[in-house]
Design a protein around this motif. Sequence first.
Motif, PDB file in Angstrom:
ATOM      1  N   ILE A 244       0.784  -1.141   0.129  1.00  0.00           N
ATOM      2  CA  ILE A 244       0.079   0.019  -0.081  1.00  0.00           C
ATOM      3  C   ILE A 244       0.939   1.158  -0.033  1.00  0.00           C
ATOM      4  O   ILE A 244       0.598   2.259  -0.725  1.00  0.00           O
ATOM      5  N   GLU A 245       1.875   1.181   0.741  1.00  0.00           N
ATOM      6  CA  GLU A 245       2.930   2.468   0.584  1.00  0.00           C
ATOM      7  C   GLU A 245       3.623   2.517  -0.606  1.00  0.00           C
ATOM      8  O   GLU A 245       3.657   3.562  -1.233  1.00  0.00           O
ATOM      9  N   LEU A 246       3.961   1.527  -1.474  1.00  0.00           N
ATOM     10  CA  LEU A 246       4.153   1.700  -2.881  1.00  0.00           C
ATOM     11  C   LEU A 246       3.327   2.290  -3.743  1.00  0.00           C
ATOM     12  O   LEU A 246       3.528   3.164  -4.546  1.00  0.00           O
ATOM     13  N   ALA A 247       1.829   1.805  -3.371  1.00  0.00           N
ATOM     14  CA  ALA A 247       0.933   2.181  -4.337  1.00  0.00           C
ATOM     15  C   ALA A 247       0.424   3.773  -4.042  1.00  0.00           C
ATOM     16  O   ALA A 247       0.376   4.470  -5.154  1.00  0.00           O
ATOM     17  N   ARG A 248       0.496   4.224  -2.990  1.00  0.00           N
ATOM     18  CA  ARG A 248       0.263   5.473  -2.697  1.00  0.00           C
ATOM     19  C   ARG A 248       1.236   6.559  -3.184  1.00  0.00           C
ATOM     20  O   ARG A 248       1.126   7.434  -3.718  1.00  0.00           O
ATOM     21  N   ALA A 249       2.715   5.859  -3.258  1.00  0.00           N
ATOM     22  CA  ALA A 249       3.856   6.694  -3.802  1.00  0.00           C
ATOM     23  C   ALA A 249       3.522   7.063  -5.274  1.00  0.00           C
ATOM     24  O   ALA A 249       3.846   7.938  -5.780  1.00  0.00           O
ATOM     25  N   ALA A 250       3.347   5.692  -5.990  1.00  0.00           N
ATOM     26  CA  ALA A 250       3.219   5.921  -7.265  1.00  0.00           C
ATOM     27  C   ALA A 250       2.012   6.231  -7.922  1.00  0.00           C
ATOM     28  O   ALA A 250       2.170   6.888  -9.056  1.00  0.00           O
ATOM     29  N   GLU A 251       0.905   6.180  -7.237  1.00  0.00           N
ATOM     30  CA  GLU A 251      -0.447   6.946  -7.585  1.00  0.00           C
ATOM     31  C   GLU A 251      -1.208   7.608  -6.610  1.00  0.00           C
ATOM     32  O   GLU A 251      -2.121   6.977  -5.953  1.00  0.00           O
ATOM     33  N   PRO A 252      -0.359   8.927  -6.130  1.00  0.00           N
ATOM     34  CA  PRO A 252      -0.870   9.792  -5.105  1.00  0.00           C
ATOM     35  C   PRO A 252      -2.439  10.299  -5.405  1.00  0.00           C
ATOM     36  O   PRO A 252      -2.997  10.674  -4.347  1.00  0.00           O
ATOM     37  N   ALA A 253      -2.945  10.380  -6.466  1.00  0.00           N
ATOM     38  CA  ALA A 253      -4.235  10.698  -6.732  1.00  0.00           C
ATOM     39  C   ALA A 253      -5.219   9.653  -6.405  1.00  0.00           C
ATOM     40  O   ALA A 253      -6.318   9.972  -6.561  1.00  0.00           O
ATOM     41  N   LEU A 254      -4.909   8.420  -6.242  1.00  0.00           N
ATOM     42  CA  LEU A 254      -5.917   7.183  -6.079  1.00  0.00           C
ATOM     43  C   LEU A 254      -5.765   6.941  -4.540  1.00  0.00           C
ATOM     44  O   LEU A 254      -5.102   7.191  -3.916  1.00  0.00           O
ATOM     45  N   ARG A 255      -6.961   6.267  -4.125  1.00  0.00           N
ATOM     46  CA  ARG A 255      -7.100   5.672  -2.764  1.00  0.00           C
ATOM     47  C   ARG A 255      -6.757   4.485  -2.709  1.00  0.00           C
ATOM     48  O   ARG A 255      -7.246   3.456  -3.403  1.00  0.00           O
ATOM     49  N   PHE A 256      -5.859   3.933  -1.548  1.00  0.00           N
ATOM     50  CA  PHE A 256      -5.528   2.784  -1.199  1.00  0.00           C
ATOM     51  C   PHE A 256      -5.511   2.505   0.284  1.00  0.00           C
ATOM     52  O   PHE A 256      -5.349   3.548   0.986  1.00  0.00           O
ATOM     53  N   GLU A 257      -5.992   1.500   0.437  1.00  0.00           N
ATOM     54  CA  GLU A 257      -6.140   1.125   2.091  1.00  0.00           C
ATOM     55  C   GLU A 257      -5.554  -0.223   2.392  1.00  0.00           C
ATOM     56  O   GLU A 257      -5.636  -1.077   1.550  1.00  0.00           O
ATOM     57  N   VAL A 258      -5.024  -0.552   3.392  1.00  0.00           N
ATOM     58  CA  VAL A 258      -4.655  -1.762   4.143  1.00  0.00           C
ATOM     59  C   VAL A 258      -6.085  -2.528   4.512  1.00  0.00           C
ATOM     60  O   VAL A 258      -6.662  -1.917   5.313  1.00  0.00           O
ATOM     61  N   GLY A 259      -6.196  -3.705   4.006  1.00  0.00           N
ATOM     62  CA  GLY A 259      -7.376  -4.521   4.608  1.00  0.00           C
ATOM     63  C   GLY A 259      -7.355  -5.849   4.071  1.00  0.00           C
ATOM     64  O   GLY A 259      -6.491  -6.171   3.251  1.00  0.00           O
ATOM     65  N   SER A 260      -8.376  -6.674   4.683  1.00  0.00           N
ATOM     66  CA  SER A 260      -8.423  -7.902   4.394  1.00  0.00           C
ATOM     67  C   SER A 260      -9.600  -8.359   3.665  1.00  0.00           C
ATOM     68  O   SER A 260     -10.886  -7.946   3.729  1.00  0.00           O
TER      69      SER A 260
END
Length: 203
Positions: A74-90
Amino acid sequence: MTTAYDAVAVQYAEFVRDIWDGDALDRAAWAAFADSVRGRGPVADLGCGPGHLTAHLHSLGLDVFGIDLSPAMIELARAAEPALRFEVGSMAALDLPDASLAGILSWYSVIHTPPAEVPGYFAEFTRTLAPGGHVLLGCFEAGGGPVSEFDHKVTTAYRWPLDELMALAAAAGLVEVGRMYREPTAGERPFRQGRLLLRKPQP
């Protein structure tokens, strides 16, 4: 599984970028899914990893966000695509309201799940999908044999016959729209690939 993917997050992000950007049949499956859900509401990329496919679905006009069990991913995703929403979850217990999604992408995100636990994932898909919503699922296909375990290098994974996955999806209330198989390409594991497009029926 969280710790395993946290440990290889950067290497995994580089690997999937090259693999997932290259196959025409996979791009066609993602496009068909996007056409099925576009404009109908939010779409969840479950097991989004570093967010490559979340970003691709966004480029196809979807209101999409990503969820992954791995904080490093999720940290990598947020850094690569800061305009999109990413959350840790199961995926086993999604923090989402009932009937809140127009679509779910589950691209190789159930492959590490022990077979006995997969019905719970499908139950969550059905719960969170709005009537008429769609799921696109990608997996390693079992080549006509039973569900089989293999060494994925990151952590244990499973190959599935699509008929068995479809039976579990049907038991959870989903219906089949279509399916696709393709052979592995260079750099992929030497397993046939399977895709299922599913829909939650209207009442």
